[in-house]
Motif scaffolding. Structure first.
Motif: not given
Length: 487
Positions: A73-86
């Motif tokens: 619900t919250k934070g899935k977009g940020s999580t995806c962005a972190f994964v992509d960046s790593i």
């Protein structure tokens, strides 16, 4: 960016967006479905598999993408962005070609489909859009807007030779269009809360059931720490599916890593992203292993610290206004956004201004309490926003919506009459009778109005303006503030 002249007549990026917009479900159809209590179900995935077959692929072809699947619900977009960046920074034994599929877009539709952390070009978008369009044929049946983009993303990533793809679910998980994937490299579930109640249910337990649908038998899965009720549902779903679900506390290795904002909720997102990236790399890179103790390698630290995820906790400075931009759009995330806002401007003098919208969701009226009260409580004098502006998501005062923002899902009469905005204004007047409340038709006019308030501030002060409530609102605002065509 390729010029439109490089594409055949009738096959430009703008032509693709116009064709895509015809696949939006009209408001009248949505209203009729709600009246008939029609919700997405297993048939939705049967349809997606059929569409996938018609463009020349099977679900097993998606295994080549080593999909990292994220719901929440919250934070899935940020999580995806972190994964992509790593993953984008991992270069041994060779750089990885990383795909990222997210929704919604902020300024341009092509932002939803990224390769190497960049939106695909207008030329590539148009080419692959019409390839999918042609493969589906002229029999009149094509997937609706979000499903079409999901289908297209698979085609783009497979055709472009992506090594690993990070997928954010649209709504829910169990019946979401992205859930055709049968063998994800790993699944992750971010913080759960109440959102999209018509589709997913009114309780966190019902919502957790849907989100847990992305877990697949025999494939690893992770979740951040949840409330007891939600965690119980996730664990039960994992057991039913034959999945070993690991629930993660904040990773101690994040100590000293500059995650922004420096808040527990973002560290949870970063923790989940690290686990997802580690798991995917173990599958992709022979011999890869990350120690549970000791500092992160350079690629992980840089990926977390240098991630770019627009429209979340952004601060933009102008001579007379400081803009705080966050696309929060749930009760809990708006409380977090307001705490972030008050923390950021605690040492700054000047009137606080709110620009808010949330269109087409009846529960949005309840978003305002936490937003108002959090800002009031943070002020030593108990003052909240001095000025509150409610606007629609219409982009420009004279020309209306940018092509990429056209949305047929909302009742045009409600937008013209600003029905939701007047309801918000009435509610806010009860929450804070001292506030100066305005209802304004377009995002452009709302920004101009906020800028105009600077003429009344005292020397050395600036207007402190928070724009929040909707990613559509935030995207339109960023486009205007930056005069940008894509982010």
């Amino acid at each position: 960016m390729a010029s439109s002249s490089s594409s055949p007549p009738g096959r430009t990026y703008n032509d693709a967006i116009d064709a895509l917009n015809t696949l939006q479900t009209p408001h009248s159809v949505i209203a009729a479905r709600r009246a008939a209590n029609v919700r997405p179900d297993a048939h939705s995935l049967t349809e997606m598999r059929s569409y996938l077959s018609r463009i020349g692929y099977s679900p097993s072809d998606l295994d080549r993408l080593h999909i990292i699947h994220v719901a929440g619900t919250k934070g899935k977009g940020s999580t995806c962005a972190f994964v992509d960046s790593i993953l984008a920074r991992h270069t041994h034994p060779r750089p990885l070609r990383v795909g990222l599929f997210t929704s919604p877009h902020l300024i341009a539709v092509r932002e939803r489909i990224r390769i190497s952390s960049r939106p695909i070009s207008e030329e590539l978008f148009a080419r692959y859009f019409f390839q999918v369009w042609d493969r589906l044929g002229d029999d009149g049946t094509k997937p609706i807007y979000a499903r079409y983009l999901t289908l297209m993303s698979w085609h783009v990533f497979l055709a472009e030779g992506v090594d690993v793809a990070v997928y954010e679910t649209g709504i829910g998980g169990e019946y979401d269009a992205t859930n055709v994937v049968e063998r994800p490299a790993v699944a992750g579930i971010s913080t759960l809360g109440i959102d999209h109640v018509y589709v997913l249910g009114k309780t966190v337990e019902e919502i957790a059931w849907h989100k847990g649908g992305i877990m697949k038998a025999g494939r690893p899965a992770f979740s951040v720490e949840q409330g007891a009720a939600a965690e119980e549902v996730l664990r039960r779903r994992a057991e039913e599916k034959g999945v070993e679900l690991r629930v993660l506390g904040v990773d101690r290795r994040l100590e000293g890593v500059g995650v922004r904002p420096d808040a527990v909720f973002q560290k949870r997102n970063a923790t989940l992203a690290v686990a997802l990236a580690e798991t995917a790399l173990a599958e992709l890179v022979p011999g890869f292993r990350l120690e549970n103790e000791g500092p992160f390698p350079k690629e992980f630290v840089e990926g977390l610290e240098q991630v770019v995820w627009r429209g979340r906790c952004e601060v933009k400075e102008e001579d007379e206004v400081t803009w705080y931009v966050d696309g929060a759009h749930t009760v809990d995330s708006l409380k977090m956004a307001s705490r972030w806002f008050t923390g950021e401007c605690a040492e700054r003098a000047g009137p606080k201004v709110l620009i808010f919208n949330q269109q087409g969701r009846s529960e949005a009226i309840d978003f305002l309490d936490g937003l108002c009260n959090t800002v009031k409580k943070a002020d030593p004098a108990g003052r909240g926003f001095r000025h509150v502006i409610f606007c629609t998501n219409v982009t420009y005062a004279e020309t209306g919506y940018k092509r990429d923002f056209v949305n047929h899902q909302y009742d045009p009469k409600d937008i013209e009459k600003m029905t939701a905005q007047h309801a918000f204004a009435e509610k806010w007047a009860k929450l804070d009778p001292d506030a100066n409340i305005m209802v304004i038709h377009s995002i452009e006019e709302a920004i101009t109005t906020a800028r105009g308030l600077s003429k009344d501030v005292e020397p050395g002060q600036k207007v402190q303006a928070l724009i929040t409530g909707s990613l559509h609102l935030v995207g339109g605002a960023l486009g205007i503030l930056e005069k940008a065509d894509a982010l």
